[in-house]
Design a protein around this motif. Structure first.
Motif, mmCIF file in Angstrom:
data_model
loop_
_atom_site.group_PDB
_atom_site.id
_atom_site.type_symbol
_atom_site.label_atom_id
_atom_site.label_comp_id
_atom_site.label_asym_id
_atom_site.label_seq_id
_atom_site.Cartn_x
_atom_site.Cartn_y
_atom_site.Cartn_z
ATOM 1 N N ILE A 294 155.229 68.568 41.907
ATOM 2 C CA ILE A 294 155.631 69.979 42.061
ATOM 3 C C ILE A 294 156.989 70.197 41.386
ATOM 4 O O ILE A 294 157.208 71.188 40.680
ATOM 5 N N ALA A 295 157.899 69.244 41.592
ATOM 6 C CA ALA A 295 159.235 69.347 40.981
ATOM 7 C C ALA A 295 159.113 69.426 39.462
ATOM 8 O O ALA A 295 159.729 70.291 38.814
ATOM 9 N N LEU A 296 158.294 68.549 38.897
ATOM 10 C CA LEU A 296 158.149 68.535 37.442
ATOM 11 C C LEU A 296 157.501 69.821 36.944
ATOM 12 O O LEU A 296 157.925 70.390 35.928
ATOM 13 N N GLN A 297 156.485 70.292 37.665
ATOM 14 C CA GLN A 297 155.821 71.532 37.249
ATOM 15 C C GLN A 297 156.839 72.680 37.179
ATOM 16 O O GLN A 297 156.874 73.449 36.226
ATOM 17 N N CYS A 298 157.691 72.784 38.204
ATOM 18 C CA CYS A 298 158.704 73.858 38.218
ATOM 19 C C CYS A 298 159.668 73.691 37.044
ATOM 20 O O CYS A 298 160.005 74.670 36.360
ATOM 21 N N LYS B 33 165.749 55.001 47.419
ATOM 22 C CA LYS B 33 164.860 54.183 46.563
ATOM 23 C C LYS B 33 163.668 55.005 46.090
ATOM 24 O O LYS B 33 163.234 54.895 44.953
ATOM 25 N N VAL B 34 163.126 55.816 47.011
ATOM 26 C CA VAL B 34 161.980 56.669 46.660
ATOM 27 C C VAL B 34 162.376 57.623 45.542
ATOM 28 O O VAL B 34 161.618 57.858 44.604
ATOM 29 N N LEU B 35 163.607 58.143 45.623
ATOM 30 C CA LEU B 35 164.056 59.079 44.586
ATOM 31 C C LEU B 35 164.177 58.385 43.226
ATOM 32 O O LEU B 35 163.846 58.972 42.198
ATOM 33 N N ARG C 126 162.094 59.490 39.861
ATOM 34 C CA ARG C 126 162.657 59.758 38.530
ATOM 35 C C ARG C 126 161.831 59.028 37.460
ATOM 36 O O ARG C 126 161.457 59.601 36.448
ATOM 37 N N LYS C 127 161.542 57.738 37.751
ATOM 38 C CA LYS C 127 160.761 56.937 36.774
ATOM 39 C C LYS C 127 159.379 57.557 36.587
ATOM 40 O O LYS C 127 158.888 57.669 35.472
ATOM 41 N N GLN C 128 158.766 57.938 37.705
ATOM 42 C CA GLN C 128 157.409 58.478 37.591
ATOM 43 C C GLN C 128 157.400 59.805 36.830
ATOM 44 O O GLN C 128 156.503 60.063 36.029
ATOM 45 N N ILE C 129 158.408 60.617 37.051
ATOM 46 C CA ILE C 129 158.487 61.896 36.321
ATOM 47 C C ILE C 129 158.637 61.621 34.822
ATOM 48 O O ILE C 129 157.998 62.275 33.990
ATOM 49 N N GLU C 130 159.447 60.616 34.485
ATOM 50 C CA GLU C 130 159.591 60.262 33.059
ATOM 51 C C GLU C 130 158.236 59.807 32.501
ATOM 52 O O GLU C 130 157.860 60.172 31.389
ATOM 53 N N THR D 288 164.064 69.199 30.489
ATOM 54 C CA THR D 288 163.216 69.303 31.685
ATOM 55 C C THR D 288 163.754 68.369 32.769
ATOM 56 O O THR D 288 163.918 68.760 33.932
ATOM 57 N N LEU D 289 164.044 67.124 32.362
ATOM 58 C CA LEU D 289 164.580 66.152 33.329
ATOM 59 C C LEU D 289 165.905 66.619 33.922
ATOM 60 O O LEU D 289 166.157 66.458 35.116
ATOM 61 N N GLU D 290 166.731 67.195 33.064
ATOM 62 C CA GLU D 290 168.052 67.671 33.537
ATOM 63 C C GLU D 290 167.940 68.766 34.586
ATOM 64 O O GLU D 290 168.833 68.954 35.401
ATOM 65 N N ARG D 291 166.837 69.504 34.534
ATOM 66 C CA ARG D 291 166.660 70.588 35.513
ATOM 67 C C ARG D 291 166.300 70.060 36.904
ATOM 68 O O ARG D 291 166.270 70.808 37.857
ATOM 69 N N ILE D 292 165.952 68.757 36.990
ATOM 70 C CA ILE D 292 165.573 68.189 38.293
ATOM 71 C C ILE D 292 166.735 67.353 38.826
ATOM 72 O O ILE D 292 167.058 66.300 38.287
ATOM 73 N N GLN D 293 167.341 67.853 39.876
ATOM 74 C CA GLN D 293 168.459 67.143 40.500
ATOM 75 C C GLN D 293 167.912 66.392 41.710
ATOM 76 O O GLN D 293 167.208 66.976 42.528
ATOM 77 N N LEU D 294 168.235 65.098 41.832
ATOM 78 C CA LEU D 294 167.732 64.318 42.958
ATOM 79 C C LEU D 294 168.807 64.233 44.035
ATOM 80 O O LEU D 294 169.976 64.025 43.719
ATOM 81 N N THR D 295 168.394 64.383 45.295
ATOM 82 C CA THR D 295 169.410 64.325 46.347
ATOM 83 C C THR D 295 168.854 63.807 47.672
ATOM 84 O O THR D 295 167.690 64.043 47.989
ATOM 85 N N ILE D 296 169.714 63.095 48.408
ATOM 86 C CA ILE D 296 169.348 62.730 49.785
ATOM 87 C C ILE D 296 170.225 63.520 50.767
ATOM 88 O O ILE D 296 170.221 63.253 51.958
ATOM 89 N N ASP D 297 170.961 64.503 50.226
ATOM 90 C CA ASP D 297 171.838 65.305 51.075
ATOM 91 C C ASP D 297 171.133 66.619 51.438
ATOM 92 O O ASP D 297 170.956 67.491 50.584
ATOM 93 N N PRO D 298 170.720 66.794 52.705
ATOM 94 C CA PRO D 298 169.978 68.010 53.062
ATOM 95 C C PRO D 298 170.779 69.286 52.831
ATOM 96 O O PRO D 298 170.205 70.324 52.481
ATOM 97 N N LYS D 299 172.130 69.213 52.988
ATOM 98 C CA LYS D 299 172.943 70.429 52.787
ATOM 99 C C LYS D 299 172.861 70.891 51.332
ATOM 100 O O LYS D 299 172.781 72.079 51.052
#
Ligand SMILES: NC(=O)c1ccc[n+]([C@@H]2O[C@H](COP(=O)([O-])OP(=O)(O)OC[C@H]3O[C@@H](n4cnc5c(N)ncnc54)[C@H](O)[C@@H]3O)[C@@H](O)[C@H]2O)c1
Length: 288
Positions: free
Chosen positions: A5-9, A24-26, A30-34, A54-65
């Motif tokens: 879904i992230a990649l589609q957006c 680790k999942v994140l 990232r690898k799978q999206i690549e 496209t990759l730059e538009r996806i920010q990975l985070t473990i911070d809920p805020k």
């Protein structure tokens, strides 16, 4: 599903915050999206997009805020109603007032989580099918309290990211496609769990008669056997259904053996070259 879904957006120009509780999942995401960007670059929406932008538009985070600073939440945590309620409660406190909440749940319904978000009128189901860029049909389903404007906005969002929305008028388990697919899968698993025939023969029957490239067990491997087990055991408990309980136990033997389907390299079939994709699969006499 969250990563698809992230990649589609991102492919459609939107900025995405991909949130998970596990760093680790994140990293894996990232690898799978690549990999997806390479694997599917023959498709129009991939060819049109610049992979690094496209990759730059996806920010990975473990911070809920940080994750909460968004206009729309697409929730894809495991199929556990208690967990989903907790996640909506957490984000209901953190998100701006205008944020729309959607669930990608396959087998639960939005009224199970709506009140936990504290903004029931802004919550609906937006249920994707995978692979999202090929099976680009999405269910848009309200619960009784979803505001019609929010449902319109969710439908508009679906179109904005290249999906074909199928709008349901009211809540129904399994939406449209899954309601039909679940019935097929239940019978397929029952045939094997009851020792009537093999995984391969079930798929052979479906593929040979319907002229399809994949059968029920190939599809289940793609869904992921953990998710299939979650759904089966949940409904076995809810309905007190003895056959579903037997089917859940059958699925559990695969999980216990580390066979989670396509994502772990083995489920009902071994990947990357599953038997059902071999040229002689339909005509091969006995392989089990
Ligand atoms: N697999 C499919 O084909 C498919 C298709 C449509 C919808 N869905 C639905 O999508 C949802 C996820 O399914 P999946 O197969 O992607 O599962 P998955 O187990 O592959 O992914 C779930 C992710 O949620 C993360 N997670 C767990 N707890 C969390 C929390 N509290 N906050 C944030 N993240 C958390 C996990 O670390 C994991 O990365 C389910 O509701 C499922 O029914 C799945």
């Amino acid at each position: 599903m969250g990563r698809q879904i992230a990649l589609q957006c991102a492919l459609y120009g939107l900025t995405v915050l991909l949130y998970d509780v596990d760093l680790k999942v994140l990293g894996g995401a990232r690898k799978q999206i690549e990999n997806y960007l390479e694997q599917f670059n023959h498709l129009e929406q991939f060819a049109k997009a610049d992979p690094s932008a496209t990759l730059e538009r996806i920010q990975l985070t473990i911070d809920p805020k940080e994750a909460a600073q968004c206009d729309l939440i697409s929730e894809s945590v495991p199929e556990d109603p208690v967990l989903k309620r907790n996640v909506f409660k957490q984000f209901g406190r953190l998100c701006p007032q205008h944020t729309v909440f959607t669930t990608n749940s396959s087998s639960l319904v939005p009224s199970m989580f709506a009140d936990s978000s504290g903004r029931a009128d802004r919550l609906a189901a937006l249920h994707f099918h995978q692979p999202i860029w090929i099976s680009n049909v999405v269910d848009v389903m309200p619960h009784a309290g979803t505001s019609p404007q929010v449902l319109d906005a969710v439908e508009g969002f679906a179109r904005r990211i290249g999906q074909i929305p199928i709008r349901l008028q009211k809540e129904s388990y399994g939406y449209v496609f899954n309601a039909m697919l679940n019935a097929l899968n239940r019978e397929a698993i029952t045939l094997v769990a009851n020792g009537i025939t093999s995984v391969e023969n079930v798929d052979r029957a479906w593929m040979g008669i319907m002229k399809m490239p994949i059968g029920p067990f190939g599809i289940l491997d793609g869904v992921g056997l953990e998710t299939v087990w979650h759904i089966t055991s949940y409904w076995a408990g809810q309905l007190g259904d003895v056959q579903l309980e037997k089917n859940a136990q059958f699925l559990k033997t695969y999980l216990d053996a580390g066979k989670l389907g396509l994502k772990s390299g083995e489920g009902f079939y071994r990947y990357p070259d599953p038997a059902y994709q071999q040229p002689n699969f339909l005509t091969q006499p006995e392989d089990d």
